[in-house]
Design an enzyme around this catalytic site. Sequence first.
Site, PDB file in Angstrom:
ATOM      1  N   TYR A   1       0.849  -1.188   0.000  1.00 22.56           N
ATOM      2  CA  TYR A   1       0.000   0.000   0.000  1.00 22.56           C
ATOM      3  C   TYR A   1       0.892   1.248   0.000  1.00 22.56           C
ATOM      4  O   TYR A   1       1.258   1.800   1.034  1.00 22.56           O
ATOM      5  CB  TYR A   1      -0.928   0.005   1.215  1.00 22.56           C
ATOM      6  CG  TYR A   1      -1.995  -1.075   1.191  1.00 22.56           C
ATOM      7  CD1 TYR A   1      -2.263  -1.803   0.039  1.00 22.56           C
ATOM      8  CD2 TYR A   1      -2.746  -1.354   2.323  1.00 22.56           C
ATOM      9  CE1 TYR A   1      -3.233  -2.795   0.013  1.00 22.56           C
ATOM     10  CE2 TYR A   1      -3.734  -2.335   2.313  1.00 22.56           C
ATOM     11  CZ  TYR A   1      -3.967  -3.050   1.160  1.00 22.56           C
ATOM     12  OH  TYR A   1      -4.940  -4.024   1.152  1.00 22.56           O
TER      13      TYR A   1
ATOM     14  N   HIS B   1      -1.271 -12.131   0.410  1.00 23.13           N
ATOM     15  CA  HIS B   1      -2.076 -11.118  -0.252  1.00 23.13           C
ATOM     16  C   HIS B   1      -2.830 -11.656  -1.468  1.00 23.13           C
ATOM     17  O   HIS B   1      -3.970 -11.270  -1.720  1.00 23.13           O
ATOM     18  CB  HIS B   1      -1.185  -9.942  -0.672  1.00 23.13           C
ATOM     19  CG  HIS B   1      -1.920  -8.653  -0.798  1.00 23.13           C
ATOM     20  ND1 HIS B   1      -1.318  -7.429  -0.649  1.00 23.13           N
ATOM     21  CD2 HIS B   1      -3.216  -8.383  -1.058  1.00 23.13           C
ATOM     22  CE1 HIS B   1      -2.211  -6.464  -0.804  1.00 23.13           C
ATOM     23  NE2 HIS B   1      -3.371  -7.024  -1.077  1.00 23.13           N
TER      24      HIS B   1
ATOM     25  N   SER C   1     -13.170  -3.476   0.208  1.00 19.70           N
ATOM     26  CA  SER C   1     -14.069  -2.658  -0.627  1.00 19.70           C
ATOM     27  C   SER C   1     -15.522  -3.033  -0.339  1.00 19.70           C
ATOM     28  O   SER C   1     -16.282  -3.346  -1.257  1.00 19.70           O
ATOM     29  CB  SER C   1     -13.752  -2.818  -2.115  1.00 19.70           C
ATOM     30  OG  SER C   1     -12.587  -2.114  -2.466  1.00 19.70           O
TER      31      SER C   1
ATOM     32  N   LEU D   1     -18.091  -1.381   0.418  1.00 20.17           N
ATOM     33  CA  LEU D   1     -19.147  -0.419   0.092  1.00 20.17           C
ATOM     34  C   LEU D   1     -19.436  -0.335  -1.402  1.00 20.17           C
ATOM     35  O   LEU D   1     -20.090   0.595  -1.865  1.00 20.17           O
ATOM     36  CB  LEU D   1     -18.761   0.968   0.623  1.00 20.17           C
ATOM     37  CG  LEU D   1     -18.563   1.052   2.139  1.00 20.17           C
ATOM     38  CD1 LEU D   1     -18.061   2.434   2.539  1.00 20.17           C
ATOM     39  CD2 LEU D   1     -19.852   0.711   2.875  1.00 20.17           C
ATOM     40  N   GLY D   2     -18.953  -1.312  -2.169  1.00 16.20           N
ATOM     41  CA  GLY D   2     -19.181  -1.305  -3.605  1.00 16.20           C
ATOM     42  C   GLY D   2     -20.661  -1.217  -3.950  1.00 16.20           C
ATOM     43  O   GLY D   2     -21.481  -1.968  -3.446  1.00 16.20           O
TER      44      GLY D   2
END
Length: 297
Positions: free
Chosen positions: A53, A128, A208, A210-211
Amino acid sequence: MRYRTLGGMKVSAVGLGAMPLSIEGRPDEARALATVHAALDAGVTLLDTADSYHLPGEDPGHNELLVARALAGYGGDTDAVLVTTKGGRGRPAGADWTVTGTPRHLKAAAEASLKRLGVEAIGLYQLHKPDPAVPFEESVGALRDLLDEGKIRLAGLSNVDTDQIRRARAVLGERLVSVQNRYSPEVRDSDPELRLCAELGLAFLPWSPLGGISRSSLDGPSALGRDDRFAAFHEVARERGVSPQQVCLAWLLTLSPTVLPIPGASRPETIRDSAGAADLHLTEEERARLSEAARAA
């Protein structure tokens, strides 16, 4: 704040995805630190980061270092905070995200993450993404070795399917505690993985989350959005006097007692609002409306 269990630890039902604090469109450091501190003030005890990140080709480990500084500079108690980081991806200049899952790379990445986080052992370390060029069991075997060496306390996976979860379970046994996959009203490809995690008692961390309600940081700077396919989330929000994002996170929490959403945030007010989802109790009628909207989409 309500709490749930991850690998035998009590953690906040809603975590903080720290990625937006370090990638494109990131805030200045003062606001970034204030965002993490606002999360801690709101009772958030699960912080998600990764060594990749950062900006492409620049300041590797930026997010891990930022999280470490935020914890060190926080005025309150952080003993209960679980930091989860990930290894196996990279962001070189002028290229897409890379995947490297060799045991040598993962062990070196974990060592570097240990130093950046300034801890004796990483609370939760996750692969990851599986590397198609490396036998999956070899990558998972690196996590086993890191556990045996005491360099990580808990192990998890990200971006995996049900077969990979079962294969990792065969290698790690009960020491596999989490799965972090993309999941939201808009992206529900990981329904089988969510169900398997519930069956096995593994924490499921939707990234993610809140897609369909908000734009993902992977698509650019986080921004509010509106997709009419998910109008039910906005309707319930108006009825309750809260944000649709908070309704979305509250809905995710109803899907399984092992779900731990990790919404991203780049402003203190955003994570404060997200944390409030842990205490938003949806009725069965509301839950059914929201689930129907997600299914129909």
